[in-house]
Design a protein around this motif. Structure first.
Motif, PDB file in Angstrom:
ATOM      1  N   ALA A  69       7.373  30.287 -43.992  1.00 35.07           N
ATOM      2  CA  ALA A  69       7.697  28.899 -43.686  1.00 35.07           C
ATOM      3  C   ALA A  69       9.049  28.766 -43.148  1.00 35.07           C
ATOM      4  N   ARG A  70       9.919  29.433 -43.625  1.00 40.66           N
ATOM      5  CA  ARG A  70      11.468  29.272 -43.400  1.00 40.66           C
ATOM      6  C   ARG A  70      11.687  30.048 -42.235  1.00 40.66           C
ATOM      7  N   THR A  71      10.941  31.249 -41.789  1.00 38.06           N
ATOM      8  CA  THR A  71      11.031  31.759 -40.321  1.00 38.06           C
ATOM      9  C   THR A  71      10.603  30.899 -39.386  1.00 38.06           C
ATOM     10  N   TYR A  72       9.588  30.431 -39.679  1.00 38.47           N
ATOM     11  CA  TYR A  72       8.993  29.404 -38.426  1.00 38.47           C
ATOM     12  C   TYR A  72       9.737  28.023 -38.414  1.00 38.47           C
ATOM     13  N   PHE A  73      10.171  27.636 -39.272  1.00 40.60           N
ATOM     14  CA  PHE A  73      11.285  26.503 -39.007  1.00 40.60           C
ATOM     15  C   PHE A  73      12.548  26.830 -38.357  1.00 40.60           C
ATOM     16  N   LEU A  74      12.973  27.852 -39.011  1.00 40.59           N
ATOM     17  CA  LEU A  74      14.310  28.468 -38.366  1.00 40.59           C
ATOM     18  C   LEU A  74      14.266  28.920 -36.855  1.00 40.59           C
ATOM     19  N   VAL A  75      13.244  29.557 -36.753  1.00 41.55           N
ATOM     20  CA  VAL A  75      13.211  30.010 -35.137  1.00 41.55           C
ATOM     21  C   VAL A  75      13.038  28.848 -34.100  1.00 41.55           C
ATOM     22  N   ARG A  76      12.549  27.728 -34.812  1.00 39.94           N
ATOM     23  CA  ARG A  76      12.552  26.313 -33.966  1.00 39.94           C
ATOM     24  C   ARG A  76      13.991  26.145 -33.585  1.00 39.94           C
ATOM     25  N   THR A  77      14.897  26.462 -34.380  1.00 32.84           N
ATOM     26  CA  THR A  77      16.504  25.994 -33.832  1.00 32.84           C
ATOM     27  C   THR A  77      16.933  26.711 -32.665  1.00 32.84           C
ATOM     28  N   LEU A  78      16.166  27.714 -32.312  1.00 35.59           N
ATOM     29  CA  LEU A  78      16.656  28.353 -30.974  1.00 35.59           C
ATOM     30  C   LEU A  78      15.774  27.873 -29.734  1.00 35.59           C
ATOM     31  N   PRO A  79      15.995  27.118 -28.891  1.00 32.09           N
ATOM     32  CA  PRO A  79      15.108  26.738 -27.764  1.00 32.09           C
ATOM     33  C   PRO A  79      14.721  27.533 -26.779  1.00 32.09           C
ATOM     34  N   ASN A  80      15.475  28.805 -26.700  1.00 32.50           N
ATOM     35  CA  ASN A  80      14.973  29.734 -25.857  1.00 32.50           C
ATOM     36  C   ASN A  80      13.876  30.513 -26.245  1.00 32.50           C
TER      37      ASN A  80
ATOM     38  N   TYR B 102      13.549  19.958 -32.683  1.00 30.39           N
ATOM     39  CA  TYR B 102      14.671  20.397 -33.788  1.00 30.39           C
ATOM     40  C   TYR B 102      15.703  19.366 -33.428  1.00 30.39           C
ATOM     41  N   ASP B 103      16.519  18.753 -34.235  1.00 28.38           N
ATOM     42  CA  ASP B 103      17.480  17.868 -34.100  1.00 28.38           C
ATOM     43  C   ASP B 103      18.841  18.474 -34.730  1.00 28.38           C
ATOM     44  N   PRO B 104      19.616  19.273 -33.753  1.00 28.84           N
ATOM     45  CA  PRO B 104      20.524  19.895 -34.602  1.00 28.84           C
ATOM     46  C   PRO B 104      21.621  18.933 -34.970  1.00 28.84           C
ATOM     47  N   ALA B 105      22.015  17.839 -34.401  1.00 30.16           N
ATOM     48  CA  ALA B 105      23.118  16.829 -34.755  1.00 30.16           C
ATOM     49  C   ALA B 105      22.768  16.307 -36.369  1.00 30.16           C
ATOM     50  N   ASN B 106      21.444  16.418 -36.560  1.00 23.04           N
ATOM     51  CA  ASN B 106      21.418  15.665 -38.114  1.00 23.04           C
ATOM     52  C   ASN B 106      20.904  16.974 -39.058  1.00 23.04           C
ATOM     53  N   SER B 107      21.122  18.096 -38.674  1.00 21.99           N
ATOM     54  CA  SER B 107      20.671  19.272 -39.319  1.00 21.99           C
ATOM     55  C   SER B 107      22.039  19.814 -40.178  1.00 21.99           C
ATOM     56  N   LEU B 108      21.860  20.109 -41.364  1.00 23.18           N
ATOM     57  CA  LEU B 108      22.925  20.496 -42.367  1.00 23.18           C
ATOM     58  C   LEU B 108      22.664  21.633 -43.119  1.00 23.18           C
ATOM     59  N   GLN B 109      23.795  22.214 -43.626  1.00 24.83           N
ATOM     60  CA  GLN B 109      23.537  23.390 -44.684  1.00 24.83           C
ATOM     61  C   GLN B 109      25.020  23.523 -45.540  1.00 24.83           C
ATOM     62  N   LYS B 110      24.972  23.844 -46.650  1.00 26.32           N
ATOM     63  CA  LYS B 110      25.903  24.059 -47.526  1.00 26.32           C
ATOM     64  C   LYS B 110      25.549  24.867 -48.684  1.00 26.32           C
ATOM     65  N   ASP B 111      26.400  25.787 -49.255  1.00 27.75           N
ATOM     66  CA  ASP B 111      26.084  26.654 -50.386  1.00 27.75           C
ATOM     67  C   ASP B 111      24.705  26.998 -50.479  1.00 27.75           C
ATOM     68  N   GLY B 112      24.041  27.396 -49.506  1.00 28.69           N
ATOM     69  CA  GLY B 112      22.633  28.052 -49.770  1.00 28.69           C
ATOM     70  C   GLY B 112      21.576  26.830 -49.702  1.00 28.69           C
ATOM     71  N   ILE B 113      21.967  25.647 -49.152  1.00 23.51           N
ATOM     72  CA  ILE B 113      20.844  24.651 -48.931  1.00 23.51           C
ATOM     73  C   ILE B 113      20.846  24.434 -47.548  1.00 23.51           C
ATOM     74  N   TYR B 114      19.520  24.521 -46.892  1.00 23.89           N
ATOM     75  CA  TYR B 114      19.390  24.322 -45.815  1.00 23.89           C
ATOM     76  C   TYR B 114      18.351  22.939 -45.557  1.00 23.89           C
ATOM     77  N   THR B 115      18.754  22.135 -44.786  1.00 22.55           N
ATOM     78  CA  THR B 115      18.250  20.817 -44.337  1.00 22.55           C
ATOM     79  C   THR B 115      18.041  20.739 -42.815  1.00 22.55           C
ATOM     80  N   LEU B 116      16.950  20.800 -42.329  1.00 19.75           N
ATOM     81  CA  LEU B 116      16.797  20.817 -40.707  1.00 19.75           C
ATOM     82  C   LEU B 116      16.043  19.574 -40.413  1.00 19.75           C
TER      83      LEU B 116
END
Length: 427
Positions: free
Chosen positions: A273-284, A335-349
């Motif tokens: 799950a994490r891999t598929y959503f993370l890879v969607r952050t790379l448009p290429n 993916y909406d990069p402007a509203n995606s955040l992370q800190k201290d090991g918390i990912y919110t895409l």
């Protein structure tokens, strides 16, 4: 509708070159590798299970050795046609690998004229015979494996792509030609860089990669460290090419075996799950094919037996259930990069699809509570999909959005399993 989270700092997840890649308009491909095109022990009804999980593309081998066991004696075996016909009937695109050598040439790579000529005849025969059901042709598989740092090996490969691509396009104009299928060792050893420097993208429609990291060691073998590395790879490729290059991850996964480099079947599902959503952050990156659909055996301590989404008896592993639950969001949302955040090991895409908005959120290490905000939720129940219990799907929880005017908030407990939280009114 704008939505945000109350903690964290903005991710620099989109580089300038990646932003330029919005010219690529094709939807993201959720794919899977199969071994059923050449293995009658893996029933073709497994493709129906793939389709049910939201998989849109299947990848398999048209072995040169099977197609031409003797010189100039080409053939298409019935199992290949059955596999292609089944995939087509399920409206799944097919990717065919062209390679691996044949006995009468000594099973060597086509690096000399004496071997290249019959290889190109095989490419011509396969691409003529298999026709329109094939959406992708991959020129060889993991060519770099013999010597990832050998410049002569990469030079010969680029020449092979240059010769094979026109043949494929003549016979199958709608198919895409992918070059590379490069391993992690080849990526790190400069094989991709040398391909790009030699202009392989002028002949191929995209570069295919196999960026496995399950044996990279602590702090380098998680989806989060993987995407950091892959983002650098993506940037390097586009920088060297002088333009965004379409990338296809035609093999990627984590094996769920007992022993070195293995993880549990449960953690495999969280990593998927994490891999598929993370890879969607790379448009290429245009698609990812999980390796593979079915476990290749039943030995729990054998790595190669435990990559699948399904057990060898076709029963579902947790990773299958997770992919089935998340595939519509991976495929359809942007993916909406402007509203995606992370800190201290918390990912919110943040992701959007028309007027629909979702958060995909998880925490590394210990579980933690975070507060998420959205607009105009009108004190509705919080609707979420917890990938730890993926079979339940998107359901209303006992929590409600607490609203002040049009600003609403809710508290969510995050762990290593992503939660998909709807942040817009029900469609």
């Amino acid at each position: 509708m704008r939505f945000s989270i109350c903690r964290g700092v903005s991710l620099s997840m989109l580089l300038a070159l990646s932003l330029a890649s919005t010219a690529f308009a094709e939807p993201f491909i959720v794919g899977v590798a199969t071994h059923s095109m050449n293995n009658s022990q893996q029933p073709l009804r497994s493709l129906e299970l793939a389709k049910a999980a939201g998989i849109a593309s299947v990848r398999d081998d048209a072995f040169w050795s099977t197609s031409e066991p003797e010189r100039n004696q080409h053939r298409i075996i019935p199992l290949w046609r059955a596999w292609l016909g089944t995939a087509k009937g399920l409206d799944m695109s097919s990717m065919i690998i062209l390679g691996y050598g044949t006995s009468y040439t000594g099973n060597v790579k086509p690096r000399t004229p004496e071997v290249k000529a019959p290889y190109l005849n095989y490419v011509d025969y396969i691409s003529r015979q298999l026709g329109s059901p094939v959406k992708f042709y991959e020129v060889w598989n993991e060519w770099d494996l013999d010597s990832p740092t050998d410049s002569r090996l990469s030079t010969d490969y680029v020449k092979l792509v240059r010769d094979a691509a026109p043949i494929i396009r003549k016979n199958n104009p709608q198919a895409k030609v992918l070059a590379g299928a490069v391993t992690t060792a080849g990526i790190k050893g400069g094989f991709v860089d040398r391909m790009v420097a030699a202009g392989v993208f002028k002949d191929a429609d995209g570069i295919s990669l196999h960026p496995y990291v399950h044996c990279e060691g602590a702090d380098r073998n998680t989806p989060e460290s993987w995407i950091t590395w892959l983002r650098d790879v993506d940037h390097s490729i586009s920088s060297k090419a002088g333009k965004p290059i379409a990338l296809y991850l035609t093999e990627m996964s984590w094996p769920s075996h007992d022993g070195n480099c293995g993880i549990s079947v449960v953690r495999q599902s969280a990593y998927l799950a994490r891999t598929y959503f993370l890879v969607r952050t790379l448009p290429n990156v245009k698609g990812m094919w999980w390796y593979d659909l079915i476990n290749d055996g039943d030995a729990r301590d054998e790595q190669e037996h435990n990559f699948g989404l399904l057990n060898s008896d076709l029963s579902a592993k947790p990773a299958y259930s997770v992919l089935k639950a998340i595939s519509p969001y991976v495929r359809d949302f942007t993916y909406d990069p402007a509203n995606s955040l992370q800190k201290d090991g918390i990912y919110t895409l943040a992701f959007t699809h028309g007027s629909e908005r979702i958060w995909v959120a998880w925490a590394l290490g210990r579980a933690r509570d975070v507060q998420i905000t959205a607009q105009a939720m009108n004190n509705r129940p919080v609707t979420a999909l917890d990938t730890q219990s993926a079979d339940k799907g998107m359901t209303e929880t006992q929590q409600h959005w607490s609203c002040n005017a049009d600003r609403c908030a809710t508290s969510v407990t995050l762990d290593e399993f992503p939660k998909i939280i709807r942040a817009s009114p029900d469609p």
